[in-house]
Motif scaffolding. Structure first.
Motif, PDB file in Angstrom:
ATOM      1  N   GLU A   1      47.495  47.684  47.511  1.00  0.00           N
ATOM      2  CA  GLU A   1      45.916  48.251  48.131  1.00  0.00           C
ATOM      3  C   GLU A   1      45.247  48.625  47.146  1.00  0.00           C
ATOM      4  O   GLU A   1      46.112  49.139  46.285  1.00  0.00           O
ATOM      5  CB  GLU A   1      46.670  48.403  49.614  1.00  0.00           C
ATOM      6  CG  GLU A   1      47.091  47.764  50.460  1.00  0.00           C
ATOM      7  CD  GLU A   1      45.883  47.141  51.510  1.00  0.00           C
ATOM      8  OE1 GLU A   1      44.849  47.197  51.038  1.00  0.00           O
ATOM      9  OE2 GLU A   1      46.628  46.309  52.113  1.00  0.00           O
ATOM     10  N   PHE A   2      44.151  47.494  47.072  1.00  0.00           N
ATOM     11  CA  PHE A   2      43.514  48.698  46.117  1.00  0.00           C
ATOM     12  C   PHE A   2      42.595  48.769  46.433  1.00  0.00           C
ATOM     13  O   PHE A   2      41.540  47.256  46.708  1.00  0.00           O
ATOM     14  CB  PHE A   2      44.080  48.324  44.458  1.00  0.00           C
ATOM     15  CG  PHE A   2      43.589  47.068  44.297  1.00  0.00           C
ATOM     16  CD1 PHE A   2      42.270  46.611  43.461  1.00  0.00           C
ATOM     17  CD2 PHE A   2      44.791  46.023  44.996  1.00  0.00           C
ATOM     18  CE1 PHE A   2      42.266  44.929  43.679  1.00  0.00           C
ATOM     19  CE2 PHE A   2      44.541  45.282  44.282  1.00  0.00           C
ATOM     20  CZ  PHE A   2      43.086  44.263  43.681  1.00  0.00           C
ATOM     21  N   PRO A   3      40.851  49.512  46.162  1.00  0.00           N
ATOM     22  CA  PRO A   3      39.705  49.572  46.491  1.00  0.00           C
ATOM     23  C   PRO A   3      39.211  48.373  45.798  1.00  0.00           C
ATOM     24  O   PRO A   3      38.926  47.701  45.288  1.00  0.00           O
ATOM     25  CB  PRO A   3      39.091  50.838  45.647  1.00  0.00           C
ATOM     26  CG  PRO A   3      39.973  51.691  45.934  1.00  0.00           C
ATOM     27  CD  PRO A   3      41.330  51.036  45.276  1.00  0.00           C
ATOM     28  N   GLY A   4      38.186  46.767  46.277  1.00  0.00           N
ATOM     29  CA  GLY A   4      37.031  46.535  46.042  1.00  0.00           C
ATOM     30  C   GLY A   4      38.729  44.891  46.204  1.00  0.00           C
ATOM     31  O   GLY A   4      38.815  43.571  45.482  1.00  0.00           O
ATOM     32  N   ARG A   5      39.869  45.177  46.500  1.00  0.00           N
ATOM     33  CA  ARG A   5      40.769  43.705  46.530  1.00  0.00           C
ATOM     34  C   ARG A   5      39.826  43.034  46.822  1.00  0.00           C
ATOM     35  O   ARG A   5      40.135  41.411  46.818  1.00  0.00           O
ATOM     36  CB  ARG A   5      42.230  44.114  47.232  1.00  0.00           C
ATOM     37  CG  ARG A   5      43.212  43.388  47.115  1.00  0.00           C
ATOM     38  CD  ARG A   5      44.291  43.294  47.490  1.00  0.00           C
ATOM     39  NE  ARG A   5      44.493  43.259  48.928  1.00  0.00           N
ATOM     40  CZ  ARG A   5      45.409  42.616  49.455  1.00  0.00           C
ATOM     41  NH1 ARG A   5      46.623  43.507  49.479  1.00  0.00           N
ATOM     42  NH2 ARG A   5      45.273  43.140  50.725  1.00  0.00           N
ATOM     43  N   GLY A   6      39.290  43.240  48.054  1.00  0.00           N
ATOM     44  CA  GLY A   6      39.145  41.824  48.834  1.00  0.00           C
ATOM     45  C   GLY A   6      37.606  40.859  48.153  1.00  0.00           C
ATOM     46  O   GLY A   6      36.877  39.633  48.042  1.00  0.00           O
ATOM     47  N   VAL A   7      37.271  41.894  47.268  1.00  0.00           N
ATOM     48  CA  VAL A   7      35.827  41.340  46.583  1.00  0.00           C
ATOM     49  C   VAL A   7      36.722  40.723  45.177  1.00  0.00           C
ATOM     50  O   VAL A   7      35.724  39.428  45.036  1.00  0.00           O
ATOM     51  CB  VAL A   7      34.931  42.233  45.904  1.00  0.00           C
ATOM     52  CG1 VAL A   7      33.742  42.143  45.399  1.00  0.00           C
ATOM     53  CG2 VAL A   7      34.683  42.996  47.002  1.00  0.00           C
ATOM     54  N   VAL A   8      37.411  41.071  44.599  1.00  0.00           N
ATOM     55  CA  VAL A   8      38.160  40.421  43.536  1.00  0.00           C
ATOM     56  C   VAL A   8      39.080  38.870  43.915  1.00  0.00           C
ATOM     57  O   VAL A   8      38.704  37.785  43.591  1.00  0.00           O
ATOM     58  CB  VAL A   8      39.504  40.964  42.784  1.00  0.00           C
ATOM     59  CG1 VAL A   8      39.936  40.434  42.229  1.00  0.00           C
ATOM     60  CG2 VAL A   8      38.491  42.069  42.866  1.00  0.00           C
TER      61      VAL A   8
END
Length: 300
Positions: free
Chosen positions: A123-130
């Motif tokens: 889990e890390f910020p922006g995973r969905g965007v990447v």
């Protein structure tokens, strides 16, 4: 007597009708199976005949190839392969393709496995965007990026170099490879990671020692898919390379088309050398390819 015959007919006719219907049904199923197998044989013949014709033509003389009197050569001309290897430049093109394929596949497996694991389990910020960007890049055909890619390679001094070609091939293969491997990592039980951490593994050890070995089917599928793509690559090499010493085998085949190149039977021998490794690899690994794509797609 007439009444008795009528009763006998009335009691036998339904059974005969049922047996007749069953026999007709079996006959229809048999005819359907025969027609299906004939269709499969016809499709197989259409698919395999060009390969067989290429292999036979590669050991014919020019006269036999153009005259077409007999399909099989009177005396097989295996020296056609020697001419293609020496005078046709395949002693350079074939090793180049082996080098490009090996280096690119190893690089793609290394980067895509780490990226796929991170997108699946960390889990890390922006995973969905990447993840969205990775999936969006899959639908962009590589030729559409050639102009921008070539200008970038010129600006950084990697145009007409092995390094620039390898970097471009690796970049082109990463999105679909990440997508497939992410699916494999998602299907692994979370308890394995927890147990490894309790045993003293750090994050990299969990990935390298526990999760990566479990993704062997996905790694095999990605390796085969990317090997086939890189081995058959032509357009990028056409754009990037001016030097014949750097060209892969598919780009080298075009050298046989000019007026000062060997005859068509030599071209068939060269084509056979370019195609046979792919056919052998696909025949051996087709089960891994299908399994890898299906499992990765289902879980991604």
């Amino acid at each position: 007597m007439a009444h008795t015959d009528s009763l006998a007919t009335a009691t036998v006719t339904p059974e005969h009708a049922h047996e007749g219907a069953s026999a007709a049904g079996r006959m229809l199923r048999l005819l359907g199976q025969v027609a299906f197998h004939v269709l499969l044989l016809a499709v197989a013949f259409i698919a395999l005949f060009p390969i067989v014709w290429m292999l036979v033509g590669s050991i014919q003389t020019v006269q036999e190839l153009y005259r077409g009197v007999t399909f099989w050569p009177a005396v097989p001309q295996f020296q056609n392969y020697v001419v293609a290897w020496t005078k046709g430049g395949f002693s350079v093109y074939l090793p180049n393709s082996v080098f490009y394929s090996a280096v690119c596949v190893l690089a793609i497996l290394l980067v895509a496995s780490m990226a796929g694991y991170a997108l699946a389990r960390i889990e890390f910020p922006g995973r969905g965007v990447v993840l969205f960007l990775v999936m969006a890049i899959i639908i962009v055909p590589l030729p559409a990026t050639f102009i921008a890619l070539y200008k970038l390679l010129v600006d950084i001094g990697l145009a007409n170099t092995r390094t620039g070609y390898i970097v471009a091939l690796v970049a082109g293969g990463l999105p679909i490879s990440i997508f497939i491997l992410r699916g494999f990592f998602m299907r692994q039980p979370k308890e394995l990671e927890d147990a490894a951490i309790l045993d003293g593994c750090n994050a990299f050890d969990v990935f390298w020692r526990v999760m990566l070995p479990l993704a062997r089917p996905g790694l095999a599928a990605v390796a085969v898919i990317e090997f086939l793509r890189i081995w058959n690559e032509y357009l990028l090499a056409l754009v990037m390379f001016n030097s014949e010493m750097l060209m892969p085998v598919q780009r080298g085949l075009t050298k046989f088309v000019s007026s000062d190149t060997p005859e068509q039977h030599i071209l068939l021998a060269a084509t056979a050398m370019a195609v046979l490794p792919v056919i052998i690899l696909y025949t051996v690994a087709q089960k891994s390819i299908i399994q890898g794509i299906m499992e990765g797609a289902v879980k991604a």
